[in-house]
Write an enzyme that holds these catalytic residues in place. Structure first.
Site, PDB file in Angstrom:
ATOM      1  N   ASN A  11       0.883  -1.170   0.000  1.00 18.43           N
ATOM      2  CA  ASN A  11       0.000   0.000   0.000  1.00 18.43           C
ATOM      3  C   ASN A  11       0.921   1.221   0.000  1.00 18.43           C
ATOM      4  O   ASN A  11       1.443   1.616   1.042  1.00 18.43           O
ATOM      5  CB  ASN A  11      -0.881  -0.049   1.252  1.00 18.43           C
ATOM      6  CG  ASN A  11      -1.881   1.084   1.290  1.00 18.43           C
ATOM      7  OD1 ASN A  11      -1.803   2.029   0.495  1.00 18.43           O
ATOM      8  ND2 ASN A  11      -2.810   1.005   2.220  1.00 18.43           N
ATOM      9  N   ARG A  95      -2.430  -1.955  -3.670  1.00 17.25           N
ATOM     10  CA  ARG A  95      -3.637  -1.143  -3.517  1.00 17.25           C
ATOM     11  C   ARG A  95      -3.519   0.061  -4.445  1.00 17.25           C
ATOM     12  O   ARG A  95      -2.532   0.794  -4.398  1.00 17.25           O
ATOM     13  CB  ARG A  95      -3.745  -0.666  -2.076  1.00 17.25           C
ATOM     14  CG  ARG A  95      -4.921   0.265  -1.911  1.00 17.25           C
ATOM     15  CD  ARG A  95      -4.931   0.895  -0.551  1.00 17.25           C
ATOM     16  NE  ARG A  95      -6.092   1.766  -0.465  1.00 17.25           N
ATOM     17  CZ  ARG A  95      -6.107   2.879   0.265  1.00 17.25           C
ATOM     18  NH1 ARG A  95      -5.045   3.253   0.934  1.00 17.25           N
ATOM     19  NH2 ARG A  95      -7.190   3.605   0.315  1.00 17.25           N
ATOM     20  N   HIS A 184     -12.609   3.308  -0.586  1.00 16.99           N
ATOM     21  CA  HIS A 184     -12.644   2.307   0.496  1.00 16.99           C
ATOM     22  C   HIS A 184     -13.359   1.027   0.040  1.00 16.99           C
ATOM     23  O   HIS A 184     -13.881   0.269   0.864  1.00 16.99           O
ATOM     24  CB  HIS A 184     -13.434   2.830   1.729  1.00 16.99           C
ATOM     25  CG  HIS A 184     -12.767   3.937   2.482  1.00 16.99           C
ATOM     26  ND1 HIS A 184     -13.495   4.945   3.081  1.00 16.99           N
ATOM     27  CD2 HIS A 184     -11.474   4.195   2.748  1.00 16.99           C
ATOM     28  CE1 HIS A 184     -12.678   5.781   3.689  1.00 16.99           C
ATOM     29  NE2 HIS A 184     -11.438   5.345   3.498  1.00 16.99           N
ATOM     30  N   GLY A 216     -10.373   8.847   7.178  1.00 15.94           N
ATOM     31  CA  GLY A 216     -11.315   9.024   6.082  1.00 15.94           C
ATOM     32  C   GLY A 216     -12.550   8.201   6.438  1.00 15.94           C
ATOM     33  O   GLY A 216     -12.432   7.209   7.157  1.00 15.94           O
ATOM     34  N   ARG A 245     -11.534  16.105   6.647  1.00 19.24           N
ATOM     35  CA  ARG A 245     -12.310  16.499   5.458  1.00 19.24           C
ATOM     36  C   ARG A 245     -13.739  16.867   5.843  1.00 19.24           C
ATOM     37  O   ARG A 245     -14.330  16.212   6.710  1.00 19.24           O
ATOM     38  CB  ARG A 245     -12.361  15.357   4.445  1.00 19.24           C
ATOM     39  CG  ARG A 245     -11.026  15.025   3.852  1.00 19.24           C
ATOM     40  CD  ARG A 245     -11.161  13.917   2.803  1.00 19.24           C
ATOM     41  NE  ARG A 245      -9.916  13.192   2.701  1.00 19.24           N
ATOM     42  CZ  ARG A 245      -9.807  11.869   2.690  1.00 19.24           C
ATOM     43  NH1 ARG A 245     -10.873  11.104   2.728  1.00 19.24           N
ATOM     44  NH2 ARG A 245      -8.616  11.306   2.615  1.00 19.24           N
ATOM     45  N   MET A 287     -11.002  10.570  17.730  1.00 17.96           N
ATOM     46  CA  MET A 287     -12.288  10.456  18.418  1.00 17.96           C
ATOM     47  C   MET A 287     -12.116  10.195  19.914  1.00 17.96           C
ATOM     48  O   MET A 287     -12.934  10.628  20.723  1.00 17.96           O
ATOM     49  CB  MET A 287     -13.119   9.344  17.752  1.00 17.96           C
ATOM     50  CG  MET A 287     -14.565   9.350  18.115  1.00 17.96           C
ATOM     51  SD  MET A 287     -15.372  10.966  17.909  1.00 17.96           S
ATOM     52  CE  MET A 287     -15.776  10.976  16.174  1.00 17.96           C
ATOM     53  N   ARG A 288     -11.031   9.503  20.292  1.00 14.65           N
ATOM     54  CA  ARG A 288     -10.796   9.280  21.730  1.00 14.65           C
ATOM     55  C   ARG A 288     -10.666  10.598  22.471  1.00 14.65           C
ATOM     56  O   ARG A 288     -11.217  10.803  23.542  1.00 14.65           O
ATOM     57  CB  ARG A 288      -9.482   8.493  21.949  1.00 14.65           C
ATOM     58  CG  ARG A 288      -9.583   7.045  21.658  1.00 14.65           C
ATOM     59  CD  ARG A 288      -8.217   6.434  21.536  1.00 14.65           C
ATOM     60  NE  ARG A 288      -7.578   6.871  20.294  1.00 14.65           N
ATOM     61  CZ  ARG A 288      -6.609   6.228  19.671  1.00 14.65           C
ATOM     62  NH1 ARG A 288      -6.119   5.143  20.200  1.00 14.65           N
ATOM     63  NH2 ARG A 288      -6.105   6.666  18.544  1.00 14.65           N
ATOM     64  N   VAL A 335     -12.607   4.385  14.096  1.00 16.69           N
ATOM     65  CA  VAL A 335     -13.691   4.895  14.936  1.00 16.69           C
ATOM     66  C   VAL A 335     -14.804   3.850  15.052  1.00 16.69           C
ATOM     67  O   VAL A 335     -15.292   3.563  16.148  1.00 16.69           O
ATOM     68  CB  VAL A 335     -14.258   6.210  14.353  1.00 16.69           C
ATOM     69  CG1 VAL A 335     -15.444   6.692  15.183  1.00 16.69           C
ATOM     70  CG2 VAL A 335     -13.174   7.274  14.276  1.00 16.69           C
ATOM     71  N   GLY A 336     -15.201   3.261  13.937  1.00 18.07           N
ATOM     72  CA  GLY A 336     -16.319   2.318  13.938  1.00 18.07           C
ATOM     73  C   GLY A 336     -16.041   1.096  14.799  1.00 18.07           C
ATOM     74  O   GLY A 336     -16.939   0.576  15.479  1.00 18.07           O
ATOM     75  N   GLU A 337     -14.774   0.638  14.811  1.00 16.56           N
ATOM     76  CA  GLU A 337     -14.435  -0.567  15.570  1.00 16.56           C
ATOM     77  C   GLU A 337     -14.239  -0.280  17.054  1.00 16.56           C
ATOM     78  O   GLU A 337     -14.389  -1.168  17.884  1.00 16.56           O
ATOM     79  CB  GLU A 337     -13.152  -1.197  15.007  1.00 16.56           C
ATOM     80  CG  GLU A 337     -13.340  -1.800  13.632  1.00 16.56           C
ATOM     81  CD  GLU A 337     -12.016  -2.134  12.948  1.00 16.56           C
ATOM     82  OE1 GLU A 337     -11.028  -2.420  13.652  1.00 16.56           O
ATOM     83  OE2 GLU A 337     -11.975  -2.089  11.704  1.00 16.56           O
ATOM     84  N   ASN A 338     -13.866   0.971  17.354  1.00 14.80           N
ATOM     85  CA  ASN A 338     -13.433   1.263  18.725  1.00 14.80           C
ATOM     86  C   ASN A 338     -14.299   2.216  19.523  1.00 14.80           C
ATOM     87  O   ASN A 338     -14.194   2.247  20.744  1.00 14.80           O
ATOM     88  CB  ASN A 338     -12.003   1.831  18.698  1.00 14.80           C
ATOM     89  CG  ASN A 338     -11.008   0.824  18.187  1.00 14.80           C
ATOM     90  OD1 ASN A 338     -10.835  -0.228  18.793  1.00 14.80           O
ATOM     91  ND2 ASN A 338     -10.389   1.117  17.061  1.00 14.80           N
ATOM     92  N   GLU A 388      -8.308  -4.866   4.965  1.00 17.07           N
ATOM     93  CA  GLU A 388      -8.126  -4.588   3.542  1.00 17.07           C
ATOM     94  C   GLU A 388      -6.979  -5.405   2.951  1.00 17.07           C
ATOM     95  O   GLU A 388      -7.043  -5.830   1.804  1.00 17.07           O
ATOM     96  CB  GLU A 388      -7.887  -3.085   3.343  1.00 17.07           C
ATOM     97  CG  GLU A 388      -9.160  -2.290   3.580  1.00 17.07           C
ATOM     98  CD  GLU A 388      -8.940  -0.809   3.822  1.00 17.07           C
ATOM     99  OE1 GLU A 388      -8.495  -0.467   4.939  1.00 17.07           O
ATOM    100  OE2 GLU A 388      -9.197  -0.009   2.921  1.00 17.07           O
TER     101      GLU A 388
END
Ligand code: ADP
Length: 402
Positions: A11, A95, A184, A216, A245, A287-288, A335-338, A388
């Site tokens: 990547n 990638r 993504h 992102g 963004r 986010m934390r 963010v979604g996982e944590n 990924e």
């Protein structure tokens, strides 16, 4: 002769190269690593040989360019007996961020393919050049080996025309290839399939809304395994509020900034891509940290969080309408996982869509794909760690094995 079962996944970013070497007999990771700050005097290289349980090796010092970075990667792998000259290496998977409309599947790279990826540089100026450099360098290291490009856009090429087109003059749009491509895609593909498996169903039987919330961020509506809509567009700027963004804005904001604020196009580009989103709203994009500040009563962090969540809810609602029937909403990426608070807030008040989160399940921290909705919920809410690299390796391995 040993069967070639290893895939190296690369990547290549503008100043970094991330890599993983996988053995596809059991999808295990043999080694992972990252070269950062390429081209700077203080580059940093970390390499971890996982197959031996070996310790992470860290190298500092200048890595001049991508060629030097890949040579260093090759050296580290060779030191672990995993050299790129090994007959066990089946292919190198790259990638590639933008594949336009032409690339709908992983593709073995030849001169014509490279030319087409180059032709897409104007629509992906930050990403495709680095991807091309990575491919060229890998070709020089192993000219005999299949180099396979796996495109972030490919999963979204199934979007119907009415989801992909902007409502702007058709001739102008077509002349400049302006349409919604989505990004993504490798993650959306992996997570939507993994979510179906979590429900014990085939992907073809499940409608999923995938929320990929990293630095992102993008949402997608996946009907029976096929992407029918996604939030990112011509570039990764559209859609959800992200780390830096803006996501969706009135396009007239740009005219206003130009005419009234006197900003140049480049300055506006930097503003919307690098200085907006969470960082623009409250100064932090982690986010934390934002949740910690909210707990201390910080108002700007609270407002940033609320704007982030409002946008997420709007996309969940929109994609529920697009899909007609939703079987699952899947949260993924950093963010979604944590972030349990983000998941809870995004779903709060969406009972009309059959969505709810069980607070106890939502609070559990785990690396495993899991359900966080109450038992007997009409719609499953899931946390599905994305992978990924594994998805790229699987697609590449399937391709080179015919
Ligand atoms: P990308 O691949 O887009 O750079 P990631 O998917 O790694 O991003 O996500 C990075 C983001 O995930 C961080 O900016 C941070 O906001 C968020 N994140 C990571 N760990 C946590 C955590 N434990 N709690 C909340 N948010 C987290």
């Amino acid at each position: 002769m040993t069967a070639a079962t290893r895939i190296l996944v690369l990547n290549s970013g503008s100043s970094s190269v991330k890599y993983q070497l996988l053995d596809m007999t059991d999808a295990s990771r043999l080694a992972v690593g990252l070269v950062e700050r390429i081209g700077e005097p203080a580059s940093r290289f970390t390499h971890t040989p996982l197959f031996t349980g070996g310790e992470t090796r860290v190298r500092a010092g200048a890595v001049a360019d991508h060629a030097a970075a890949l040579e260093a990667v090759a050296d580290e792998l060779a030191a672990d007996g995993l050299g790129l000259d090994s007959p066990e290496l089946a292919a190198i998977g790259h990638r590639v961020v933008h594949g336009g409309l032409m690339f709908t599947a992983p593709t073995v790279v030849d001169d014509a393919v490279l030319k087409e990826i180059e032709r897409l540089v104007p629509v992906a100026p930050l990403h495709n050049p680095a991807n091309i450099t990575g491919i060229r360098t890998a070709q020089q290291l192993r000219p005999d080996l299949p180099q396979v490009a796996v495109f972030d856009t490919a999963f979204h090429t199934t979007m119907p025309e009415y989801a992909a087109r902007y409502a702007i003059d058709v001739e102008t749009a077509d002349a400049h290839r302006i349409r919604r491509y989505g990004f993504h895609g490798t993650s959306h593909a992996y997570v939507s399939r993994r979510t179906a498996a979590l429900l014990g169903k085939a992907p073809a039987d499940v409608n999923v809304i995938v929320l990929h919330l990293g630095n992102g961020a993008s949402a997608s509506a996946v009907a029976g395994g096929v992407c029918v809509d996604t939030s990112m567009g011509l570039t990764p700027l559209e859609g959800l509020v992200m780390g830096t963004r803006s996501g969706d804005t009135d396009p007239a904001v740009i005219f206003h900034l130009s005419r009234v604020a006197g900003m140049s196009v480049d300055e506006i580009d930097v503003l919307l891509n690098k200085k907006s989103g969470l960082v623009g709203l409250c100064g932090d994009n982690d986010m934390r940290e934002i949740v910690r500040r909210i707990d201390e009563g910080d108002e700007s962090a609270g407002l940033a969080f609320a704007i982030y969540v409002q946008r997420l809810k709007k996309y969940i609602g929109a994609y529920a309408a697009v899909l007609g029937r939703v079987d699952a909403v899947a949260f993924t990426a950093g963010v979604g996982e944590n972030s349990a608070p983000v998941r809870e807030a995004a779903v709060a008040g969406l009972e009309l869509l059959g969505l709810a989160v069980d607070p106890g399940l939502n609070a559990v921290r785990s690396d495993e794909a899991r359900l966080i909705s109450p038992a007997h919920s009409r719609v499953a809410v899931a946390v599905v760690p994305t992978d990924e690299e594994l998805e790229i390796a699987q697609q590449v391995y399937a391709l080179v094995n015919g």
